[in-house]
Design an enzyme around this catalytic site. Structure first.
Site, short mmCIF file in Angstrom:
data_model
loop_
_atom_site.label_atom_id
_atom_site.label_comp_id
_atom_site.label_asym_id
_atom_site.label_seq_id
_atom_site.Cartn_x
_atom_site.Cartn_y
_atom_site.Cartn_z
N CYS A 129 -39.43 -48.59 10.26
CA CYS A 129 -38.67 -47.84 11.28
C CYS A 129 -39.32 -46.47 11.43
O CYS A 129 -40.50 -46.30 11.10
CB CYS A 129 -37.18 -47.77 10.92
SG CYS A 129 -36.81 -46.85 9.41
N ASN B 5 -37.78 -44.25 7.69
CA ASN B 5 -37.71 -45.01 6.43
C ASN B 5 -36.58 -44.51 5.52
O ASN B 5 -36.66 -44.63 4.30
CB ASN B 5 -39.06 -44.99 5.68
CG ASN B 5 -39.17 -46.01 4.54
OD1 ASN B 5 -39.87 -45.77 3.57
ND2 ASN B 5 -38.48 -47.12 4.63
N CYS C 188 -33.09 -44.96 6.98
CA CYS C 188 -31.87 -45.62 7.47
C CYS C 188 -32.09 -47.12 7.67
O CYS C 188 -31.65 -47.94 6.87
CB CYS C 188 -31.39 -44.98 8.78
SG CYS C 188 -31.00 -43.22 8.64
N ARG C 189 -32.76 -47.49 8.76
CA ARG C 189 -32.82 -48.90 9.15
C ARG C 189 -33.74 -49.74 8.26
O ARG C 189 -33.35 -50.83 7.82
CB ARG C 189 -33.26 -49.03 10.61
CG ARG C 189 -32.23 -48.50 11.59
CD ARG C 189 -32.82 -48.30 12.96
NE ARG C 189 -33.82 -47.23 12.96
CZ ARG C 189 -34.60 -46.93 13.98
NH1 ARG C 189 -34.49 -47.62 15.11
NH2 ARG C 189 -35.46 -45.93 13.90
N SER C 190 -34.97 -49.27 8.03
CA SER C 190 -35.91 -50.15 7.30
C SER C 190 -35.55 -50.32 5.82
O SER C 190 -35.74 -51.43 5.29
CB SER C 190 -37.37 -49.73 7.50
OG SER C 190 -37.63 -48.44 7.01
N ASP D 258 -30.98 -46.70 16.31
CA ASP D 258 -31.12 -45.72 15.22
C ASP D 258 -29.75 -45.08 14.95
O ASP D 258 -29.20 -44.39 15.80
CB ASP D 258 -32.13 -44.66 15.67
CG ASP D 258 -32.47 -43.69 14.55
OD1 ASP D 258 -31.77 -43.73 13.51
OD2 ASP D 258 -33.40 -42.91 14.72
P1 4NP Z 1 -34.61 -44.41 10.56
O1 4NP Z 1 -33.70 -43.20 11.09
O2 4NP Z 1 -35.85 -44.46 11.43
O3 4NP Z 1 -33.75 -45.62 10.76
O4 4NP Z 1 -34.91 -44.10 9.11
C1 4NP Z 1 -34.18 -41.90 11.27
C2 4NP Z 1 -34.15 -41.03 10.23
C3 4NP Z 1 -34.58 -39.73 10.39
C4 4NP Z 1 -35.06 -39.34 11.63
C5 4NP Z 1 -35.11 -40.20 12.67
C6 4NP Z 1 -34.67 -41.52 12.50
N1 4NP Z 1 -35.48 -37.96 11.81
O5 4NP Z 1 -35.86 -37.63 12.93
O6 4NP Z 1 -35.50 -37.20 10.86
#
Ligand code: 4NP
Length: 158
Positions: free
Chosen positions: A15, A18, A20-22, A131
């Site tokens: 994702c 790294n 939340c989703r992945s 997200d």
């Molecule tokens: P992820 O979510 O891609 O599912 O881990 C996010 C976590 C942090 C950010 C964006 C998406 N960020 O911009 O910090």
């Protein structure tokens, strides 16, 4: 799994951050494989570098524990790298933007198969896992349900 291969199939979930989703997709696939008694290698990474070495978001940790009975607090974020395209059979993107970034990074000749996670969960092919980072806890619950269903479905085609 193909019986003529020595190594278990390997899957990298990717994702943006790294956190939340992945990590949830990684945990869900590991759980599904354990339940089915299937031997696989699974990891996760982010296309971005903001959260390197950070544990999963506390809301992601909470849904993994509540709905999967899994403690994912030991996972640490890392950024996807070119070696991943040789190390993993499948690189599975959580959203379309991640998939585009991965296609740009993929070295010529790499045999890793790139896909979207929801490509493996009919009828949601082509769709992204939203997200949940900027939303509330409910978004993490939706995310967990999607990645769990998709992981079970993906396991059957590895
Ligand atoms: P992820 O979510 O891609 O599912 O881990 C996010 C976590 C942090 C950010 C964006 C998406 N960020 O911009 O910090």
């Amino acid at each position: 799994m193909k019986f003529d291969e020595q190594r278990p199939p390997s899957v990298l979930m990717v994702c943006l951050g790294n956190i939340c989703r992945s990590p949830l997709a990684e945990a869900a696939l590991r759980l599904a494989a354990e339940r089915e008694g299937v031997d696989i290698i699974v990891d996760s990474a982010g296309t971005g570098n903001w959260h390197i070495d950070h544990p999963p978001d506390p809301r992601a940790q909470a849904v993994a524990l509540t709905f999967g009975g899994l403690d994912i607090g030991n996972l640490r974020a890392r950024q996807v790298n070119v070696q991943d395209f040789d190390r993993f059979d499948h690189i599975v993107a959580l959203d379309a933007s991640n998939l585009r970034d991965l296609r740009v990074m993929q070295p010529a000749g790499s045999k890793a198969k790139l896909s979207l996670l929801l490509d493996h969960l009919p009828p949601f092919e082509g769709q992204s896992v939203a997200d949940p980072y900027y939303g509330d806890e409910a978004g993490f619950e939706v995310c967990w349900r999607q990645v769990s269903a998709a992981a079970q479905s993906l396991l059957r085609v590895l």
